[in-house]
Scaffold this motif. Structure first.
Motif, short mmCIF file in Angstrom:
data_model
loop_
_atom_site.label_atom_id
_atom_site.label_comp_id
_atom_site.label_asym_id
_atom_site.label_seq_id
_atom_site.Cartn_x
_atom_site.Cartn_y
_atom_site.Cartn_z
N ARG A 117 6.10 13.61 -6.88
CA ARG A 117 5.43 12.47 -7.50
C ARG A 117 5.05 11.45 -6.44
NH1 ARG A 117 8.41 9.42 -10.79
NH2 ARG A 117 6.56 8.73 -11.96
N THR A 156 4.37 7.94 -7.33
CA THR A 156 4.76 6.57 -7.67
C THR A 156 5.99 6.08 -6.90
OG1 THR A 156 3.81 6.89 -9.87
CG2 THR A 156 5.27 5.01 -9.58
N GLU A 211 0.61 8.01 -12.95
CA GLU A 211 0.48 9.47 -12.81
C GLU A 211 0.48 10.12 -14.18
OE1 GLU A 211 2.43 11.28 -9.13
OE2 GLU A 211 3.80 9.68 -9.67
N GLU A 213 4.39 14.92 -16.39
CA GLU A 213 4.61 16.24 -15.84
C GLU A 213 4.91 17.26 -16.93
OE1 GLU A 213 7.45 16.29 -12.77
OE2 GLU A 213 6.21 15.16 -11.39
N PRO A 227 2.79 18.60 -11.83
CA PRO A 227 1.97 17.56 -12.43
C PRO A 227 0.88 18.19 -13.28
CG PRO A 227 2.22 17.21 -10.06
CD PRO A 227 2.74 18.57 -10.37
#
Length: 432
Positions: free
Chosen positions: A72, A74, A190, A193, A199
């Protein structure tokens, strides 16, 4: 059948948080220069401190890109905001030049973390034909920060009655508060998931290839994008660090210097707002070549003693020309890189940026120490002329078409994100 297109609220929030983070850095960079001068630094020492800002990020950019390719993005934004905040605050209380250099390095590491994460989000969530536009809009956040940060520094810093050390420290503490405000927009940037650990729109992480760094660099277009980005960022960086030195030499007040730097940033914003029609009119290669060549001439013009009004015109034109290089170099690198190594390619681009930020200020400091404060801008002119030549010789690409030469096993240009977007639209159409 009604087609529903995904919203771009994530991009607006990313622009907002980037504006806060960049405003903090843009306020802190001239404040660091002024505080270093107040602590007894000469032009060469200012160049060294400016270079340390990029030294630590130079060592960790590629590992961070590797991590982001298979994870990820973030969390990198959160770490970046924390490091920028700490670096700004601790620079404000530092009482020696080595301490200022160290905390400047922490600030640079935070900025690197933030930018790798943010650029990777844009690359993942944008279809190939949207990348020029989305990267252009994303970099408006940087330009907004570069517009507001120097104004804040100019208003806070004063050289009257020996107050420069105290007021520059205040500016650094205010920049730390501005960086902390970036946390207010770090949510839902984002896609959610899937259960397989990938993702949405991406390949499962366990099956992701680890593309060699040399394979990425040999991909046609990647090295050109990296060099253009390095040159444009070096110009912006040295302009921010050395215009205060030029102002001191020509008796221009810090508030005026802050306004001039903000004028340059405002012109960059104007450029990015009209980038799409300029691309339609000229094409990417011609636009990059023309703006880099014009920026070279304008940088060299700063070396000539100019009245403030003429300097303002030069900086406005320079800001407009420099606004093209960064977003288009991002798109060039992302579209040339393998699908599962985009973050690494962006990290390599940032490594090139940081290499320029280490070497260019050091060279600028030596040049300023020998030939005066205007010499770094002549060097920038030469560097930007080289970028114009590289842009002219770079492979021509049409729209979102990607060139895959140099990396075996490349997938076709239709990316996983684009496929996911089509599937999402088909599902939305069936439900409407």
């Amino acid at each position: 059948m009604k087609t529903v297109t995904p919203g771009r609220g994530w991009l607006l929030r990313l622009i907002l948080t980037f504006s806060f983070a960049q405003a903090a850095v843009s306020m802190a960079r001239p404040a660091v220069s002024y505080r270093a001068l107040a602590l007894g630094a000469d032009e060469t020492a200012v160049g060294v401190i400016t270079g340390v800002y990029a030294l630590l990020p130079l060592l960790v950019a590629v590992p961070l890109g590797r991590r982001t390719d298979h994870g990820r993005c973030t969390p990198l934004l959160v770490v970046g905001v924390a490091l920028i905040t700490g670096g700004c605050a601790l620079s404000g209380v530092a009482g020696s030049l080595p301490a200022m250099a160290a905390w400047s390095g922490v600030m640079g590491l935070g900025h690197l973390c933030f930018v790798i994460g943010a650029q990777s989000i844009v690359a993942r969530r944008s279809a190939p034909d949207e990348r020029d536009r989305n990267f252009g809009h994303f970099t408006i956040g940087a330009s907004l920060g570069q517009l507001l940060g120097p104004i804040g520094a100019g208003l806070l810093i004063s050289e009257h009655d020996g107050a420069m050390a105290r007021t520059s420290a205040t500016a650094l503490l205010v920049s730390a508060a501005a960086a902390a405000c970036a946390c207010t927009a770090l949510w839902r940037l984002e896609r959610q998931e899937r259960r397989d650990g990938a993702p949405a729109g991406g390949a499962p992480r366990a099956e992701a290839r680890r593309v060699p760094v040399l394979g990425i660099l040999r991909t046609r277009g990647v090295t050109a994008g990296i060099f253009i980005s390095l040159s444009v960022l070096s110009a912006t960086d040295i302009l921010t660090a050395y215009l205060p030195v030029v102002g001191e030499a020509h008796h221009i007040a810090p508030a005026t210097i802050g306004l001039l730097l903000s004028l340059r940033a405002a012109a960059t914003i104007a450029c990015r707002l009209v980038m799409t029609p300029m691309l339609r009119l000229l094409g990417r290669t011609t636009l990059l070549t023309t703006t880099c060549a014009a920026a070279a001439v304008l940088c060299a013009a700063i070396a000539v003693p100019l009245p403030v009004w003429a300097l303002a015109l030069v900086l406005a034109a320079l800001g407009f020309c420099l606004g093209v290089g960064q977003p288009l170099s991002m798109t060039t690198v992302v579209q040339a890189a393998p699908d599962d190594a985009r973050s690494t390619a962006l990290a390599l681009r940032l490594t090139g940026n940081r290499l320029g930020q280490v070497a260019a200020p050091a060279g600028a400091g030596l040049a300023a120490g020998v030939a005066g404060a205007a010499a770094p801008f002549v060097l920038l002119g030469v560097l930007l002329l080289g970028s114009a030549a590289v842009a002219l010789r770079s492979p021509r690409e049409a729209g979102g078409v990607r060139r895959g030469a140099g990396v075996p096993g490349r997938k076709p240009a239709r990316t996983a994100e684009a496929g996911a977007g089509c599937r999402e639209e088909r599902r939305s159409g069936r439900g409407s």
